[in-house]
Motif scaffolding. Structure first.
Motif, PDB file in Angstrom:
ATOM      1  N   MET A   1     -12.898   9.448  16.785  1.00  0.00           N
ATOM      2  CA  MET A   1     -11.686   9.089  16.071  1.00  0.00           C
ATOM      3  C   MET A   1     -11.713   7.607  15.699  1.00  0.00           C
ATOM      4  N   ILE A   2     -11.543   7.295  14.416  1.00  0.00           N
ATOM      5  CA  ILE A   2     -11.505   5.917  13.946  1.00  0.00           C
ATOM      6  C   ILE A   2     -10.086   5.382  14.136  1.00  0.00           C
ATOM      7  N   THR A   3      -9.955   4.328  14.921  1.00  0.00           N
ATOM      8  CA  THR A   3      -8.629   3.758  15.165  1.00  0.00           C
ATOM      9  C   THR A   3      -8.333   2.682  14.126  1.00  0.00           C
ATOM     10  N   VAL A   4      -7.090   2.697  13.613  1.00  0.00           N
ATOM     11  CA  VAL A   4      -6.715   1.804  12.515  1.00  0.00           C
ATOM     12  C   VAL A   4      -5.431   1.058  12.843  1.00  0.00           C
ATOM     13  N   LEU A   5      -5.431  -0.253  12.553  1.00  0.00           N
ATOM     14  CA  LEU A   5      -4.228  -1.076  12.638  1.00  0.00           C
ATOM     15  C   LEU A   5      -3.795  -1.393  11.217  1.00  0.00           C
ATOM     16  N   LEU A   6      -2.511  -1.151  10.901  1.00  0.00           N
ATOM     17  CA  LEU A   6      -1.975  -1.452   9.576  1.00  0.00           C
ATOM     18  C   LEU A   6      -1.246  -2.785   9.605  1.00  0.00           C
ATOM     19  N   ALA A   7      -1.542  -3.653   8.635  1.00  0.00           N
ATOM     20  CA  ALA A   7      -0.872  -4.947   8.553  1.00  0.00           C
ATOM     21  C   ALA A   7      -0.339  -5.153   7.143  1.00  0.00           C
ATOM     22  N   ASP A   8       0.983  -5.018   6.999  1.00  0.00           N
ATOM     23  CA  ASP A   8       1.642  -5.193   5.704  1.00  0.00           C
ATOM     24  C   ASP A   8       3.097  -5.530   5.970  1.00  0.00           C
ATOM     25  N   ASP A   9       3.656  -6.433   5.199  1.00  0.00           N
ATOM     26  CA  ASP A   9       5.041  -6.852   5.461  1.00  0.00           C
ATOM     27  C   ASP A   9       6.079  -5.910   4.866  1.00  0.00           C
ATOM     28  N   HIS A  10       5.650  -4.869   4.179  1.00  0.00           N
ATOM     29  CA  HIS A  10       6.590  -3.886   3.626  1.00  0.00           C
ATOM     30  C   HIS A  10       6.496  -2.589   4.432  1.00  0.00           C
ATOM     31  N   SER A  11       7.577  -2.220   5.086  1.00  0.00           N
ATOM     32  CA  SER A  11       7.575  -1.040   5.945  1.00  0.00           C
ATOM     33  C   SER A  11       7.305   0.246   5.167  1.00  0.00           C
ATOM     34  N   ILE A  12       7.778   0.301   3.922  1.00  0.00           N
ATOM     35  CA  ILE A  12       7.573   1.512   3.122  1.00  0.00           C
ATOM     36  C   ILE A  12       6.090   1.686   2.770  1.00  0.00           C
ATOM     37  N   VAL A  13       5.397   0.559   2.584  1.00  0.00           N
ATOM     38  CA  VAL A  13       3.951   0.612   2.313  1.00  0.00           C
ATOM     39  C   VAL A  13       3.210   1.068   3.557  1.00  0.00           C
ATOM     40  N   ARG A  14       3.591   0.516   4.699  1.00  0.00           N
ATOM     41  CA  ARG A  14       2.950   0.917   5.959  1.00  0.00           C
ATOM     42  C   ARG A  14       3.166   2.397   6.220  1.00  0.00           C
ATOM     43  N   SER A  15       4.356   2.880   5.908  1.00  0.00           N
ATOM     44  CA  SER A  15       4.673   4.288   6.122  1.00  0.00           C
ATOM     45  C   SER A  15       3.778   5.187   5.265  1.00  0.00           C
ATOM     46  N   GLY A  16       3.593   4.803   4.013  1.00  0.00           N
ATOM     47  CA  GLY A  16       2.738   5.580   3.120  1.00  0.00           C
ATOM     48  C   GLY A  16       1.286   5.569   3.555  1.00  0.00           C
ATOM     49  N   LEU A  17       0.806   4.389   3.958  1.00  0.00           N
ATOM     50  CA  LEU A  17      -0.580   4.269   4.422  1.00  0.00           C
ATOM     51  C   LEU A  17      -0.795   5.069   5.703  1.00  0.00           C
ATOM     52  N   LYS A  18       0.190   5.006   6.579  1.00  0.00           N
ATOM     53  CA  LYS A  18       0.097   5.729   7.844  1.00  0.00           C
ATOM     54  C   LYS A  18      -0.013   7.221   7.609  1.00  0.00           C
ATOM     55  N   HIS A  19       0.768   7.723   6.668  1.00  0.00           N
ATOM     56  CA  HIS A  19       0.744   9.157   6.350  1.00  0.00           C
ATOM     57  C   HIS A  19      -0.640   9.558   5.833  1.00  0.00           C
ATOM     58  N   ILE A  20      -1.194   8.741   4.945  1.00  0.00           N
ATOM     59  CA  ILE A  20      -2.517   9.035   4.370  1.00  0.00           C
ATOM     60  C   ILE A  20      -3.584   9.073   5.463  1.00  0.00           C
ATOM     61  N   ILE A  21      -3.569   8.052   6.306  1.00  0.00           N
ATOM     62  CA  ILE A  21      -4.610   7.923   7.332  1.00  0.00           C
ATOM     63  C   ILE A  21      -4.494   8.998   8.406  1.00  0.00           C
ATOM     64  N   ASN A  22      -3.269   9.234   8.875  1.00  0.00           N
ATOM     65  CA  ASN A  22      -3.070  10.225   9.950  1.00  0.00           C
ATOM     66  C   ASN A  22      -3.298  11.658   9.480  1.00  0.00           C
ATOM     67  N   SER A  23      -3.330  11.871   8.174  1.00  0.00           N
ATOM     68  CA  SER A  23      -3.596  13.217   7.658  1.00  0.00           C
ATOM     69  C   SER A  23      -5.088  13.557   7.715  1.00  0.00           C
ATOM     70  N   GLN A  24      -5.912  12.541   8.032  1.00  0.00           N
ATOM     71  CA  GLN A  24      -7.356  12.761   8.165  1.00  0.00           C
ATOM     72  C   GLN A  24      -7.679  13.162   9.601  1.00  0.00           C
ATOM     73  N   SER A  25      -8.628  14.053   9.752  1.00  0.00           N
ATOM     74  CA  SER A  25      -8.945  14.564  11.090  1.00  0.00           C
ATOM     75  C   SER A  25      -9.755  13.579  11.936  1.00  0.00           C
ATOM     76  N   ASP A  26     -10.351  12.569  11.277  1.00  0.00           N
ATOM     77  CA  ASP A  26     -11.238  11.666  12.009  1.00  0.00           C
ATOM     78  C   ASP A  26     -10.703  10.247  12.149  1.00  0.00           C
ATOM     79  N   MET A  27      -9.420  10.031  11.845  1.00  0.00           N
ATOM     80  CA  MET A  27      -8.862   8.684  11.961  1.00  0.00           C
ATOM     81  C   MET A  27      -7.391   8.711  12.331  1.00  0.00           C
ATOM     82  N   SER A  28      -6.925   7.617  12.937  1.00  0.00           N
ATOM     83  CA  SER A  28      -5.546   7.569  13.393  1.00  0.00           C
ATOM     84  C   SER A  28      -5.032   6.125  13.415  1.00  0.00           C
TER      85      SER A  28
END
Length: 215
Positions: A1-28
């Motif tokens: 599992m590839i672990t990812v830290l999101l860094a962005d000052d806009h919460s809505i952007v982080r939310s969208g990125l989080k959804h994209i990344i967590n929808s993958q089976s090999d990353m979180s």
């Protein structure tokens, strides 16, 4: 599992990125940061495989945060996500240690590919960024060759070509109808102008700068 830290000052952007990344089976996504300062702290504490970092953030820019993270831990790979399609930004980001420079205008598949690519230890650039780097490299390379040509007179370039091809001083003198001493003097000047120490250095220089094809 590839672990990812999101860094962005806009919460809505982080939310969208989080959804994209967590929808993958090999990353979180393991955590988020709302500014560059927090990004550095969390990255060094949590040691994620990849940090997806916005370039423009409060308290500490993505550029500064990237440099501090990579200097402290080179195992953490950083993807800069930005709106700026700018050559100067690209260079500064790569110099800071980022493994990827990705435009926010690209689609989610590009982000996913970038995460997997940098996790493997490779660089990931959008196509136009690669083109910019190649064009700049060619310009610098051509400028260096032109500068080297400018250091030498036409006669010196001619003699350098013959020397690199293996002709002796005597053979060059006969070809150019000059004395051996004149050839030796030219050779000495060539070595001094180009700051070369040995004949091997001279041959390497000639090969690199196209003198083996010189007519």
């Amino acid at each position: 599992m590839i672990t990812v830290l999101l860094a962005d000052d806009h919460s809505i952007v982080r939310s969208g990125l989080k959804h994209i990344i967590n929808s993958q089976s090999d990353m979180s996504v393991i955590d988020e940061a709302e500014n560059g300062e927090v990004a550095v702290i969390k990255a060094l504490d949590l040691k994620p495989d990849v940090v997806v970092m916005d370039l423009n953030m409060p308290k500490k820019s993505g550029l500064v945060a990237t440099k501090q993270i990579t200097e402290a831990n080179q195992d953490i790979k950083i993807i800069i996500l930005t709106m700026h399609e700018n050559k100067e930004y690209l260079y500064r980001v790569l110099q800071a240690g980022a493994s990827s420079y990705l435009l926010k205008s690209y689609n989610e598949d590009d982000l996913v590919d970038a995460i997997r690519t940098v996790h493997r230890g490779e660089a990931y650039l959008y196509p136009d960024a690669t083109r910019l780097l190649l064009e700049d490299y060619m310009k610098r390379s051509n400028a260096a060759v032109e500068d080297n040509h400018a250091k030498l007179s036409g006669r010196e370039q001619e003699i350098l070509s013959y020397l690199a091809k293996g002709y002796t001083n005597k053979e060059i003198a006969e070809i150019l109808y000059l004395s051996i001493k004149t050839i030796e003097a030219h050779k000495s000047k060539i070595m001094d102008k180009l700051d070369l120490k040995t004949r091997v250095d001279l041959v390497k220089f000639a090969m690199k700068n196209g003198y083996l094809d010189f007519e």
